[in-house]
Design a protein around this motif. Structure first.
Motif, PDB file in Angstrom:
ATOM      1  N   VAL A  13       0.846  -1.191   0.000  1.00  0.00           N
ATOM      2  CA  VAL A  13       0.000   0.000   0.000  1.00  0.00           C
ATOM      3  C   VAL A  13       0.880   1.240   0.000  1.00  0.00           C
ATOM      4  O   VAL A  13       1.918   1.257   0.687  1.00  0.00           O
ATOM      5  CB  VAL A  13      -0.918  -0.018   1.244  1.00  0.00           C
ATOM      6  N   SER A  14       0.460   2.255  -0.717  1.00  0.00           N
ATOM      7  CA  SER A  14       1.213   3.506  -0.720  1.00  0.00           C
ATOM      8  C   SER A  14       1.063   4.229   0.608  1.00  0.00           C
ATOM      9  O   SER A  14       0.036   4.088   1.288  1.00  0.00           O
ATOM     10  CB  SER A  14       0.713   4.417  -1.848  1.00  0.00           C
ATOM     11  N   LEU A  15       2.074   4.980   0.968  1.00  0.00           N
ATOM     12  CA  LEU A  15       2.014   5.770   2.189  1.00  0.00           C
ATOM     13  C   LEU A  15       0.794   6.683   2.159  1.00  0.00           C
ATOM     14  O   LEU A  15       0.499   7.318   1.138  1.00  0.00           O
ATOM     15  CB  LEU A  15       3.283   6.603   2.361  1.00  0.00           C
ATOM     16  N   GLY A  16       0.056   6.710   3.259  1.00  0.00           N
ATOM     17  CA  GLY A  16      -1.133   7.548   3.353  1.00  0.00           C
ATOM     18  C   GLY A  16      -2.403   6.900   2.841  1.00  0.00           C
ATOM     19  O   GLY A  16      -3.495   7.448   3.023  1.00  0.00           O
ATOM     20  N   GLU A  17      -2.262   5.737   2.210  1.00  0.00           N
ATOM     21  CA  GLU A  17      -3.433   5.039   1.689  1.00  0.00           C
ATOM     22  C   GLU A  17      -3.967   4.026   2.707  1.00  0.00           C
ATOM     23  O   GLU A  17      -3.313   3.720   3.714  1.00  0.00           O
ATOM     24  CB  GLU A  17      -3.100   4.329   0.371  1.00  0.00           C
ATOM     25  N   ARG A  18      -5.148   3.490   2.404  1.00  0.00           N
ATOM     26  CA  ARG A  18      -5.813   2.565   3.319  1.00  0.00           C
ATOM     27  C   ARG A  18      -5.331   1.152   3.083  1.00  0.00           C
ATOM     28  O   ARG A  18      -5.162   0.723   1.927  1.00  0.00           O
ATOM     29  CB  ARG A  18      -7.324   2.642   3.101  1.00  0.00           C
ATOM     30  N   ALA A  19      -5.134   0.417   4.186  1.00  0.00           N
ATOM     31  CA  ALA A  19      -4.813  -1.010   4.123  1.00  0.00           C
ATOM     32  C   ALA A  19      -5.918  -1.773   4.852  1.00  0.00           C
ATOM     33  O   ALA A  19      -6.307  -1.387   5.959  1.00  0.00           O
ATOM     34  CB  ALA A  19      -3.462  -1.291   4.764  1.00  0.00           C
ATOM     35  N   THR A  20      -6.401  -2.839   4.219  1.00  0.00           N
ATOM     36  CA  THR A  20      -7.482  -3.635   4.792  1.00  0.00           C
ATOM     37  C   THR A  20      -7.083  -5.102   4.824  1.00  0.00           C
ATOM     38  O   THR A  20      -6.677  -5.672   3.806  1.00  0.00           O
ATOM     39  CB  THR A  20      -8.775  -3.461   3.975  1.00  0.00           C
ATOM     40  N   ILE A  21      -7.197  -5.684   6.003  1.00  0.00           N
ATOM     41  CA  ILE A  21      -6.853  -7.102   6.210  1.00  0.00           C
ATOM     42  C   ILE A  21      -8.097  -7.822   6.704  1.00  0.00           C
ATOM     43  O   ILE A  21      -8.786  -7.344   7.612  1.00  0.00           O
ATOM     44  CB  ILE A  21      -5.722  -7.242   7.240  1.00  0.00           C
ATOM     45  N   ASN A  22      -8.380  -8.951   6.099  1.00  0.00           N
ATOM     46  CA  ASN A  22      -9.551  -9.731   6.467  1.00  0.00           C
ATOM     47  C   ASN A  22      -9.171 -10.989   7.231  1.00  0.00           C
ATOM     48  O   ASN A  22      -8.105 -11.568   7.006  1.00  0.00           O
ATOM     49  CB  ASN A  22     -10.333 -10.106   5.211  1.00  0.00           C
ATOM     50  N   CYS A  23     -10.064 -11.403   8.093  1.00  0.00           N
ATOM     51  CA  CYS A  23      -9.856 -12.601   8.904  1.00  0.00           C
ATOM     52  C   CYS A  23     -11.193 -13.324   8.996  1.00  0.00           C
ATOM     53  O   CYS A  23     -12.207 -12.714   9.379  1.00  0.00           O
ATOM     54  CB  CYS A  23      -9.344 -12.212  10.290  1.00  0.00           C
ATOM     55  N   ARG A  24     -11.193 -14.585   8.637  1.00  0.00           N
ATOM     56  CA  ARG A  24     -12.420 -15.381   8.691  1.00  0.00           C
ATOM     57  C   ARG A  24     -12.192 -16.594   9.579  1.00  0.00           C
ATOM     58  O   ARG A  24     -11.146 -17.261   9.474  1.00  0.00           O
ATOM     59  CB  ARG A  24     -12.827 -15.817   7.285  1.00  0.00           C
ATOM     60  N   SER A  25     -13.148 -16.869  10.435  1.00  0.00           N
ATOM     61  CA  SER A  25     -13.062 -18.029  11.323  1.00  0.00           C
ATOM     62  C   SER A  25     -13.991 -19.129  10.831  1.00  0.00           C
ATOM     63  O   SER A  25     -15.028 -18.859  10.217  1.00  0.00           O
ATOM     64  CB  SER A  25     -13.407 -17.635  12.756  1.00  0.00           C
ATOM     65  N   SER A  26     -13.626 -20.372  11.123  1.00  0.00           N
ATOM     66  CA  SER A  26     -14.417 -21.518  10.672  1.00  0.00           C
ATOM     67  C   SER A  26     -15.680 -21.707  11.516  1.00  0.00           C
ATOM     68  O   SER A  26     -16.586 -22.451  11.113  1.00  0.00           O
ATOM     69  CB  SER A  26     -13.569 -22.787  10.696  1.00  0.00           C
ATOM     70  N   GLU A  27     -15.726 -21.032  12.672  1.00  0.00           N
ATOM     71  CA  GLU A  27     -16.905 -21.075  13.536  1.00  0.00           C
ATOM     72  C   GLU A  27     -17.144 -19.674  14.079  1.00  0.00           C
ATOM     73  O   GLU A  27     -16.206 -18.856  14.114  1.00  0.00           O
ATOM     74  CB  GLU A  27     -16.698 -22.044  14.697  1.00  0.00           C
TER      75      GLU A  27
END
Lengths: 113, 120
Positions: A13-27
Motif C-alpha cells: 500500500v502507498s504511504l497515506g493510503e488505506r490497508a485492509t486485512i480480512n480474517c475469517r473463522s471456521s466457527e
C-alpha cells in the motif's frame, strides 16, 4: 479446532493510503450471552514479539494509534489502517480465543508500495 | 511489565529442554500465562496456558505438544516454566511467554522470545 484464515497473505500500500486485512473463522466467535466477539489482532514487526492491537474484535489496546480500527462480528473480521505510515510495515495476525485451542491466522504482511 | 525468557538452545531429537520466563513489574501470582511459539519464517502457534493459583492453577495444551510439554509456575520466584520432552525437529522455533489480558484470552505482554533448535 477453529481455523482462522486471513486474506490477503500480503499487500503493498502507498504511504497515506488505506490497508485492509480480512480474517475469517471456521466457527462463530460471537458469544451470544455477552454479545462479544472473541477475536484479537496483533502486529509483529521484524525481529520483535507480537504487539496486541485489538481485543473483543474492536476494542483498541492502550497506545494504539487511532488510524487502526477493528471491525466485524461472527465469522468475518477486518483490520483497517486508514492512512498507512512507514512504521506500520509489519505482519498482522488475528487470533480467536473463543475456544481452546486458541488459534491464529497465518498472518498478513503489509509493505509500502 | 517485563518478561524475559531463557533456556533455549540446540538439542537433538528426542532430547529435553526447560525454558524459563522471569516476570517483573506485574503481580505475577494473579496472572494467567501462556507459551506461544513461532517456527522459522512461520506464523504464531499457541502451545499452552497455566491459570493463576487462585483460579485453580490448571493447564491446557495444544494437541501437538500434549503429553510432551509441561507448563508450571513458581509464584515465589515470579517465574514461568516450560518443560519440553521428546523434542521433534518440528518443535524448532522462537518460544515466547505472554500474559493474558485480564478477563480475555488475548495476550497483552510478550517476552522477546528464546530460540529452540531441534536438530541432529
Amino acid at each position: 479446532d477453529i481455523v482462522m484464515t486471513q486474506s490477503p497473505d500480503s499487500l503493498a500500500v502507498s504511504l497515506g493510503e488505506r490497508a485492509t486485512i480480512n480474517c475469517r473463522s471456521s466457527e462463530t466467535l460471537l458469544y451470544i450471552s455477552n454479545n462479544k466477539n472473541y477475536l484479537a489482532w496483533y502486529q509483529q514487526k521484524s525481529g520483535q514479539p507480537p504487539k496486541l492491537l485489538f481485543y473483543w474484535a474492536s476494542t483498541r489496546e492502550s497506545g494504539v494509534p487511532d488510524r487502526f480500527s477493528g471491525s466485524g462480528s461472527g465469522t468475518d473480521f477486518t483490520l483497517t489502517i486508514s492512512s498507512l505510515q512507514a512504521e506500520d510495515v509489519a505482519t498482522y495476525y488475528c487470533q480467536q480465543y473463543y475456544s481452546l485451542p486458541w488459534t491464529f491466522g497465518q498472518g498478513t504482511r503489509v509493505e509500502i508500495k | 511489565v517485563q518478561l524475559v525468557e531463557s533456556g533455549g538452545g540446540l538439542v537433538k531429537p528426542g532430547g529435553s529442554l526447560r525454558l524459563s520466563c522471569a516476570a517483573s513489574g506485574m503481580t505475577f501470582r494473579n496472572a494467567w500465562m501462556s507459551w506461544v511459539r513461532q517456527g522459522p519464517g512461520k506464523g504464531l502457534e499457541w502451545i499452552g496456558r497455566i491459570k493463576s493459583r487462585t483460579d485453580g492453577g490448571t493447564t491446557d495444551y495444544a494437541t501437538p505438544v500434549k503429553g510432551r510439554f509441561t507448563i508450571s509456575r513458581d509464584d515465589s520466584k515470579n517465574t514461568l516454566y516450560l518443560q519440553m520432552n521428546s523434542l521433534k525437529t518440528e518443535d524448532t522455533g522462537v518460544y515466547y511467554c505472554a500474559t493474558h489480558k485480564v478477563e480475555t484470552n488475548s495476550f497483552d505482554y510478550w517476552g522477546q522470545g528464546t530460540l529452540v533448535t531441534v536438530s541432529s
